[in-house]
Design an enzyme around this catalytic site. Sequence first.
Site, PDB file in Angstrom:
ATOM      1  N   CYS A  53       0.858  58.320  59.753  1.00  0.00           N
ATOM      2  CA  CYS A  53       0.994  57.605  58.473  1.00  0.00           C
ATOM      3  C   CYS A  53       1.077  58.579  57.297  1.00  0.00           C
ATOM      4  CB  CYS A  53      -0.197  56.661  58.303  1.00  0.00           C
ATOM      5  SG  CYS A  53      -0.444  56.046  56.635  1.00  0.00           S
ATOM      6  N   GLY A  54       2.160  58.498  56.533  1.00  0.00           N
ATOM      7  CA  GLY A  54       2.354  59.384  55.382  1.00  0.00           C
ATOM      8  C   GLY A  54       1.309  59.194  54.307  1.00  0.00           C
ATOM      9  N   HIS A  55       0.934  57.947  54.019  1.00  0.00           N
ATOM     10  CA  HIS A  55      -0.097  57.675  53.006  1.00  0.00           C
ATOM     11  C   HIS A  55      -1.444  58.257  53.438  1.00  0.00           C
ATOM     12  CE1 HIS A  55       2.511  55.219  50.566  1.00  0.00           C
ATOM     13  NE2 HIS A  55       2.756  54.391  51.564  1.00  0.00           N
ATOM     14  N   CYS A  56      -1.709  58.210  54.753  1.00  0.00           N
ATOM     15  CA  CYS A  56      -2.955  58.777  55.268  1.00  0.00           C
ATOM     16  C   CYS A  56      -2.985  60.289  55.074  1.00  0.00           C
ATOM     17  CB  CYS A  56      -3.123  58.437  56.744  1.00  0.00           C
ATOM     18  SG  CYS A  56      -3.073  56.663  57.115  1.00  0.00           S
TER      19      CYS A  56
END
Length: 501
Positions: A53-56
Site C-alpha cells: 500500500c502506497g499510503h502505508c
Amino acid sequence: MRISSKLTLALAALLPALTSVVASDVLDLAEDTFKGEVFDQDLALVEFFAPWCGHCKNLAPHYEEAATELQKKGIKLAKVDCTEHQNLCQEYGVNGYPTLKVFRNGTPADYSGPRKADGIISYMIKQSLPAVSDVTSSSHAEFIKSDKVVLVAYGDASHPVPSAYSELANSARDTYLFGQYTDSSLPSIPESPSLPAIVLYKSFDEGHSVFPASEIGNLDSEPGLLQEFIKINSVPLLDEISPENFGTYAEQGLPIAYLFADPSESESRDKLIEEIKPVAKANKGKINFVFIDAIKFIDHGKSLNLPGDSWPAFVIQDLAAQTKFPLTEPPSGKSIKTFVEKFVKGEIKASTKSAPIPATQNEPVYTLVADDWDNLFGDEKKDVFAEFYAPWCGHCQRLAPIWDTLGEKYTADSNIVIAKMDATENDIPPAAPFRVQGFPTLKFKAAGSSEFIDYNGDRSFDSLVEFVETHKKSTSGGNSTTGDDDEEVWEDEDAPEHDEL
C-alpha cells in the site's frame, strides 16, 4: 573459517534493514501477541496495513517518529500486517489501508486525526488526557506549551469556571487541549483578567488570546460564544496551507483567501504577505487568509478559476457556498485590500467557469455548459436528465456509451433532453440548488418543476429508461425508440494522481 566476499557484501547490504527493524519503536503484532500488548493498555494506537500500500509507505516514517516520541509518555504504537494476519484485520472491520484505530483497554475506536508525525503525537496526547486536565503552578508553564492550541480556564471557590467550558471540552477534546487552573496561587495570566478567566495559548502570532471578561457570565446561557472565540483565534493570521492543515480551515466554515505564489520567488512572496497581514487582521473572524505553493498545487488554483500561468494570484473561496472569487488584476496590498472590502460587502460577483456554448447541438446527448444553464433548465416544457462527469473518471467512461444510447432513445421526443456536463470545465452556477460531490452525478429535473431528483440506481440502460419514464412530466414531443440490453455494473476506478488539498 573464511567468509566469502559475496557473503560479506550480502550481509553488509542486509545490515541497515536489520538495524531498522531492531531500532523500531512500533510494535509488530500478530494474532497471538495482539491482546497481550494492546488490551492491558490505557491507550494504544494500532495501524492495520498492507506492505504494497502506497499510503502505508508514506505513513511509515511519520508513524515511526510518533512512536518514538509517544513511548516517552507511555503510549504504545503498533502495526498489524493484514496480508499475514487476515483474520485479525477482519475481526476489527478493516476494509482499506491504512486503517488506524485507538484502543482503550482493548476497546477500539476509529482514529480521526492527522497522518503526519506531529499531528499523530498531538492527537494521541489529547486522547491520553481527561477532557479537562487539572493544571497547577508546577505544571502550568509546560502545559500551555504542550500543543499548538491550548485553553486554560482560571477560577477559584468564589469565581467558579462556567460549566459550558467543561461541556465544550468533552465535545472538542480531539481538536484542542483543555486545562483548568484552580490553585490558590495563580500564575501570571496574560493581560491580568479578573476571575473567572479563559485564555487560549497558541504557538503562533501573538501567543495568546483572552476571552472577553464581559462575556464570561453569559457562557452558560450562550455556549456558542466560546466556540466562536476558539474558531477565530485557533488558526494563524496568515499561514501556509497544505493537505495537512486544510481540514482545520474547512472546519472553520469561513471563506478562505488564497495567495498563490511561486516558492522559488520567496522574497517577493514574503513582501506581499507582509502587505496583506493588515487586511487579514482587519477581517479576522470573517475570512481566513493563507498562502499556497502555486506550482505544486496548480490544479487547485485552476479549480478556483485562476488561469494557472501567472503568479502571484489571489482568490477567495467560499467552501460553504462552493463559490470562487478570483482577483482579476495583479495582487498587491492595495488591490487585495479593496477587493476584500468589496467581497465582505457582497459587491463581488462569484466567478463561474464555463466552456464555450456549442454552436450546434446535433448529437443525441445535449452538451451542457455553465453559460447555457438557464437556457436548458429554464425551459418549463422539458424534462432534463443530466450527467455531471469528469473525463478521467472510470465510472464516467463506462457510462458514456450507455448514456449515448439513452440519448438516442429520446432523440425523437424534443421534450425529453438527455444532457451531459464536463464538471472539470464548468462550474455549477451558484443559484443551482445542489453541488457535485463525485462523478458521475446524475440529476433529473421534471418539466414544470424546480426540483432536481438524484438518480442512485444501477447504471444499466433499462434502469435509466425506467427512471425517466417514472419521473417525466412533459407532453410527448414525438415517438421514442427501443433501447439496448442492460450493462453490467462496474467496479470503482482511481482518478489520476496529482497534488490536492
